[in-house]
Design an enzyme around this catalytic site. Structure first.
Site, mmCIF file in Angstrom:
data_model
loop_
_atom_site.group_PDB
_atom_site.id
_atom_site.type_symbol
_atom_site.label_atom_id
_atom_site.label_comp_id
_atom_site.label_asym_id
_atom_site.label_seq_id
_atom_site.Cartn_x
_atom_site.Cartn_y
_atom_site.Cartn_z
ATOM 1 N N PHE B 233 -5.520 1.359 -1.819
ATOM 2 C CA PHE B 233 -5.450 -0.116 -1.883
ATOM 3 C C PHE B 233 -6.820 -0.761 -1.851
ATOM 4 O O PHE B 233 -6.956 -1.914 -1.466
ATOM 5 C CB PHE B 233 -4.548 -0.667 -0.753
ATOM 6 C CG PHE B 233 -3.258 0.101 -0.604
ATOM 7 C CD1 PHE B 233 -2.298 0.026 -1.597
ATOM 8 C CD2 PHE B 233 -3.032 0.918 0.480
ATOM 9 C CE1 PHE B 233 -1.126 0.758 -1.494
ATOM 10 C CE2 PHE B 233 -1.855 1.649 0.590
ATOM 11 C CZ PHE B 233 -0.901 1.566 -0.399
ATOM 12 N N GLN B 629 5.746 -0.585 -8.333
ATOM 13 C CA GLN B 629 4.462 -1.190 -7.969
ATOM 14 C C GLN B 629 4.638 -2.651 -7.570
ATOM 15 O O GLN B 629 3.987 -3.150 -6.662
ATOM 16 C CB GLN B 629 3.505 -1.081 -9.158
ATOM 17 C CG GLN B 629 2.058 -1.070 -8.753
ATOM 18 C CD GLN B 629 1.126 -0.917 -9.938
ATOM 19 O OE1 GLN B 629 1.567 -0.710 -11.077
ATOM 20 N NE2 GLN B 629 -0.155 -1.025 -9.703
ATOM 21 N N GLY B 693 -2.001 -5.587 -16.828
ATOM 22 C CA GLY B 693 -2.365 -5.195 -15.449
ATOM 23 C C GLY B 693 -1.428 -5.783 -14.409
ATOM 24 O O GLY B 693 -0.976 -6.914 -14.517
ATOM 25 N N GLY B 695 -1.284 -4.235 -10.628
ATOM 26 C CA GLY B 695 -1.475 -3.872 -9.220
ATOM 27 C C GLY B 695 -1.786 -5.039 -8.302
ATOM 28 O O GLY B 695 -1.255 -5.121 -7.194
ATOM 29 N N GLU B 696 -2.627 -5.941 -8.736
ATOM 30 C CA GLU B 696 -3.039 -7.048 -7.862
ATOM 31 C C GLU B 696 -2.036 -8.198 -7.895
ATOM 32 O O GLU B 696 -1.656 -8.724 -6.844
ATOM 33 C CB GLU B 696 -4.423 -7.581 -8.268
ATOM 34 C CG GLU B 696 -5.373 -6.571 -8.863
ATOM 35 C CD GLU B 696 -5.912 -5.546 -7.887
ATOM 36 O OE1 GLU B 696 -5.855 -5.795 -6.681
ATOM 37 O OE2 GLU B 696 -6.369 -4.487 -8.346
#
Lengths: 240, 734
Positions: B233, B629, B693, B695-696
């Site tokens: 992370f 995710q 994208g 993940g964030e």
């Protein structure tokens, strides 16, 4: 008899009769009860120092030159090491092991560092995260809070013991199908807990599963999918 | 839906059977055990350090401190500048710069002996006054001397102050700690002057460069293995002192050294999301048009590195607004340096911005989503570029429907379920889409398998699965026939895993390499007798067989093609990078988190009855791993919103709750009902697959959604995270 003298004599005996070792251990514990102040971990003299000094160095006071040499060659170290181990007979994933281990070794460290079974994970070493969950005699336990030496003749099942070759355990299959993990590090603990959760009769609803799986932290946050996987296995009704 | 759009994780078998090998688990003959002993003061110098008892303890092989260390030659080469990326030089001298800073490395032949020996180390100090409280030291703020650290202004400076309706407030987030389940760990060894690290790194190539710098050896001589990471992370984005220490120990003993941090050390030695104080100023017309927005942040850093993150950046482009000012300042404190934690900057910034937007909506008596739609940005005003794609409105709609937004009342505390107050809230997230140059090698083997190689890691999102899905899609090979080799040096160079950029970077490289490989195979086949007279354009490649489009009976298998050409393999290695066209656009992912909370007014207890996370991330390569995710990012945001805070006892400058019993993270019982929704529309610009994208954005926006829902339920506005029950119980009307 004074504990120190007692120990010294036994140590000398031990050099000749190593099989006395097991008895010595018991005697030592009995003596400790009678003289609690003599052996404490908090003392600046460690237990190890104590044994070495009281044992070998007293022996050295008798001072045959060969014993001085023994010290130089670190044989004192080897004797101390021998004194400090305890025998352990334990079955892991169906395989019997007869070991000599240090009493302070946890079941987790025994599995990971000595038996090379690294599927069981260390996440905190304090019983706070569940990553080290294994089954001992069919019950889930935290192996990081379990001294290996207390598990005499126990039957231990780890994550490595679930699959039969390529044939996965139903819980393992369900975790893959429902994507009950990401990084995979808490997964062995989750799976061992998940199986136990059903066997204990604590998987009768999603609420109940969530409650009884809350000792296993998943930092990737796969909880939703973990509950899906356990629910499916429970409803599948297969023998676990 | 293609056959690769919902596949199981390709490393699933390894992970559910315990056969996946994480860093400290490599079987290394002769390995010995190391442990770091930390300082017990937060600032000062070491007066004396007693290592004798430890050295004499059974099984101890070495005790290394600043007094006896062989300082790596690279230490001298580092300029005395506070650039980020020059971490603490372990054992460099007698100075102590933060609590639990490593002051000794103890190495013994067994784990138990090492732990015991480490307990015998005692140090005395010359104590100096320390400073660990950002709220007391905020006046020592300073600007970062780089372009990124500059203030930003569009239109009038602090133009919000001239608006019809003005809203101002201050928000704080505490220090949060990544705490991946796998502890930071390494096995270090040397082969002559060549170091090898099995370590928890998010970037194989970055770790190689750092280690090469410290020990002054060529980058090519540094080997790094980081094939499985038990989460990170962000904490694996730095090469930390513990890794250097293990290498020092291994060098001294000429034996492999295994070093695993304790969980307590994970709170003090490998970074964190920094404590940040933010001031928001919003100005709008009475009708709800934003006219001014000012966002200021003051964050902590360490005394030896200037760390910064994009906390205020989102405020520059997410809403249409003529007058925008942002300022970012840091305050050096006596702690370890922070490191980017999932949704770095944006997660912190979105808490302030999206709460302020909610508060302003109340002030204007508007529905929070209506208010946002009134200020929808048709283009990126910061960069003055069009969006490559933007499906934020679809996220709003998808979330409103799923959460039951129609049941929300704007009046706080007006909806009840039994004894529970009900509140609905939402928060917007965003993150830039980046693409790093990436090399991938693709090779066909005679057995029909395709091997894809790249040094990129997979810390959990499913990078290997994504590579497999793209490889299978392009070559038509079954997923089972694709072998991924990754996470170690010596492979074609991949990027660091971070910034939600892995699919865009590595996926594109896989895409390009596979296309080139298929062309190469078809080209090779077209020269064979079987396809004599057939133009190359009429040949197709599917599932390892090259055939004529018009006459499928004319075909040749890859295996026979390789045999006929006496080849062991057919290989393409290709460097893939973004094209110039992409620079004309502003490329961002967007997310919106919706929550329905239940608050017990007597106990202050908050339950998340329903969480819906929606995202526009361009194309979704694999629904299964992407959903995972998104669920996980949302859970991380729930931790940020409701429970996570590293509490420091400022009298001693040390943490109070440095363990999982006291530092609370979400557990299974906290997550009642979760849903995920992807718009799943291809971005025409970002990369060949059209991904943006995830993940964030999976985390960014969740914390404000919770805060806004709690306000909707109770009328109590909590502006300092986490929202614990004590902050609610005092003021809620029963």
């Amino acid at each position: 008899m004074n504990f120190i003298t007692f120990c010294d004599l036994r140590l000398l005996n031990l050099l000749e009769y190593p099989s006395d070792f097991a008895n010595l251990k018991i005697d030592r514990m009995a003596s400790k009860k009678n003289n609690p102040k003599e052996v404490t971990e908090n003392d600046s003299n460690s237990r190890r120092d104590f044994i070495k000094k009281s044992g070998l160095f007293t022996a050295l006071a008798f001072t045959p030159p060969s014993l001085v040499m023994a010290s130089e060659n670190k044989w004192d170290e080897k004797i101390a090491e021998y004194l400090e181990t305890v025998p352990l007979s334990i079955e892991v994933n169906g395989k019997k092991h007869n070991l000599n281990i240090e009493p302070r070794t946890t079941l987790l460290d025994l599995l990971r560092e000595q038996l090379q079974l690294t599927g069981t994970k260390k996440g905190c070493d304090h019983g706070q995260c569940g990553a080290c969950t294994v089954h001992v005699n069919g019950t889930r336990i935290l192996s990081c809070l379990t001294l290996a030496s207390m598990q005499q003749n126990a039957e231990v099942t780890t994550i490595e013991g679930l699959a039969k070759g390529k044939k996965l355990h139903p819980m393992q299959e369900a975790f893959i199908k429902h994507d009950g993990f990401q990084c995979g590090y808490c997964t062995p603990g989750q799976i061992m807990s998940g199986i136990a959760c059903i066997k204990e009769g604590h998987a009768n609803s999603r609420e109940e599963i969530r409650e009884y799986m809350s000792g296993n932290i998943c930092r990737c946050g796969a909880y939703h999918n973990i509950v899906d996987a356990i629910t499916e296995v429970k409803e599948g009704g297969k023998e676990l | 839906m293609s056959k690769t759009s919902n596949i199981n994780r390709v490393d699933g078998f390894a992970k559910v059977t315990g056969s996946a090998t994480y860093s400290a688990e490599y079987k290394t003959p002769g390995v010995v055990y190391g442990c770091l002993v930390g300082s017990t003061i937060a600032r000062g110098r070491i007066k004396s350090i007693d290592t004798k008892k430890a050295e004499w303890a059974p099984g101890v092989l070495a005790v290394i401190t600043h007094l006896n260390v062989d300082k790596p030659t690279g230490y001298q080469k580092v300029k005395d500048k506070r650039n980020f990326g020059q971490p603490l030089q372990i054992f460099k001298d007698d100075s102590v710069l933060y609590y639990d800073q490593p002051i000794a490395l103890v190495i013994a032949d067994t784990f138990e002996r090492m732990q015991y020996a480490a307990s015998l180390i005692k140090a005395d100090y010359f104590k100096e006054e320390h400073s660990t409280d950002l709220q007391k030291a905020a006046d020592k703020e300073k600007k970062i001397d780089t372009e990124k650290g500059n203030d930003y202004h569009r239109g009038e400076h602090d133009g919000y102050k001239n608006a019809e309706v003005i809203f101002e407030a201050e928000y704080t987030i505490p220090t949060e700690v990544h705490n991946p389940m796998e502890l930071a760990n390494i096995i270090a060894k040397w082969d002559g002057n060549k170091p090898t690290l099995y370590t928890k790194s998010q970037g194989v190539e970055g770790t190689r460069r750092s280690v090469a710098g410290v020990f002054d050896v060529p980058v090519e001589d540094v080997s790094v293995f980081s094939e499985y990471l038990g989460g990170a992370f962000g904490m694996g984005l730095h090469t930390w002192p513990y890794e250097i220490a293990a290498l020092m120990g291994a060098k001294k003993l000429n034996r492999p050294v295994k070093l695993v941090l304790h969980r307590e050390q994970m709170f003090t030695n490998v970074g964190f999301r920094p404590f940040t104080i933010q001031k928001m100023g919003l100005g709008a017309t009475k009708a709800g048009k934003l006219t001014g927005l000012t966002h200021e942040a003051v964050a902590m850093t360490s005394s030896y590195e200037d760390f910064m993150e994009g906390t205020v950046n989102m405020s520059r482009f997410i809403y249409d607004c003529a007058n925008v000012s942002t300022r970012y300042r840091i305050v050096p404190l006596d702690t370890c340096t922070p490191i980017w934690m999932r949704g770095p900057g944006e997660a912190t910034g979105s808490f302030a911005l999206e709460c302020a937007m909610d508060e302003m909506a109340y002030k204007l008596n508007l529905d929070p989503i209506e208010f946002r739609k009134l200020n929808y940005a048709e283009k990126d005003q910061e960069q003055n570029k069009p969006w490559s794609s933007k499906y934020l409105l679809e996220c709003y709609e998808g979330g409103m429907e799923r959460i039951g937004w129609k049941n929300r009342k704007n009046e706080p505390g007006s909806v009840k379920e039994g004894n529970w107050l009900v509140g609905y809230g939402m928060g917007t997230g965003t993150f830039g889409c980046y693409r790093s140059p990436t090399s991938v090698k693709a090779k066909f083997l005679p057995d029909g398998n395709l091997v894809l190689q790249c040094s990129v890691n997979d810390m959990g999102p499913g990078t290997a699965t994504m590579m497999t899905a793209i490889g299978a899609e392009i070559t038509g090979l079954p997923v089972e026939n694709i072998i991924i080799e990754m996470g170690k040096s010596g492979l074609p160079k991949g990027p660091t895993q971070g910034g939600s950029a892995t699919t865009s970077s590595v996926g594109s490289a896989v895409h390009d390499a596979c296309n080139l490989l298929v062309s190469k195979a078809v080209g090779l086949a077209s020269g064979t007798l079987a396809f004599k007279g057939i133009p190359i354009t009429e040949l197709t490649f599917e599932n390892g067989v090259i055939s004529s489009k018009k006459n499928s009976s004319k075909s040749v298998t890859l295996a026979s093609l390789l045999t006929a050409n006496k080849l062991d393999e057919l290989t393409v290695e290709n460097l893939s990078k973004a094209d110039e066209e992409a620079k004309k656009y502003s490329i961002y992912s967007f997310s919106v988190h919706f929550v329905k909370v239940l608050v017990n007014p007597n106990l202050g207890k908050i339950r998340l009855a329903h969480v819906v996370s929606c995202a526009d991330i361009g194309t979704v390569i694999n629904q299964k791993t992407s959903a995972g995710q998104m669920y996980g990012g949302a859970v991380g945001g729930i931790g940020m919103g409701l429970m996570e805070a590293l509490e420091i006892d400022h009298r001693f400058g040390r943490p109070i709750n440095n363990n999982f019993a006291d530092y609370h993270v979400p557990v299974n019982a906290d997550i009642e009902k979760q849903e995920v929704f992807f718009v799943n529309k291809k971005d025409p610009i970002s990369n060949p697959m059209g991904t943006k994208g995830l993940g964030e954005t999976a985390l960014v926006g969740m914390a404000p959604a919770i805060a806004n829902a709690v306000f909707n339920a109770t009328g109590k506005r909590v502006r300092d995270l986490p929202i614990t029950l004590d902050k609610i119980i005092e003021t809620v009307k029963v």
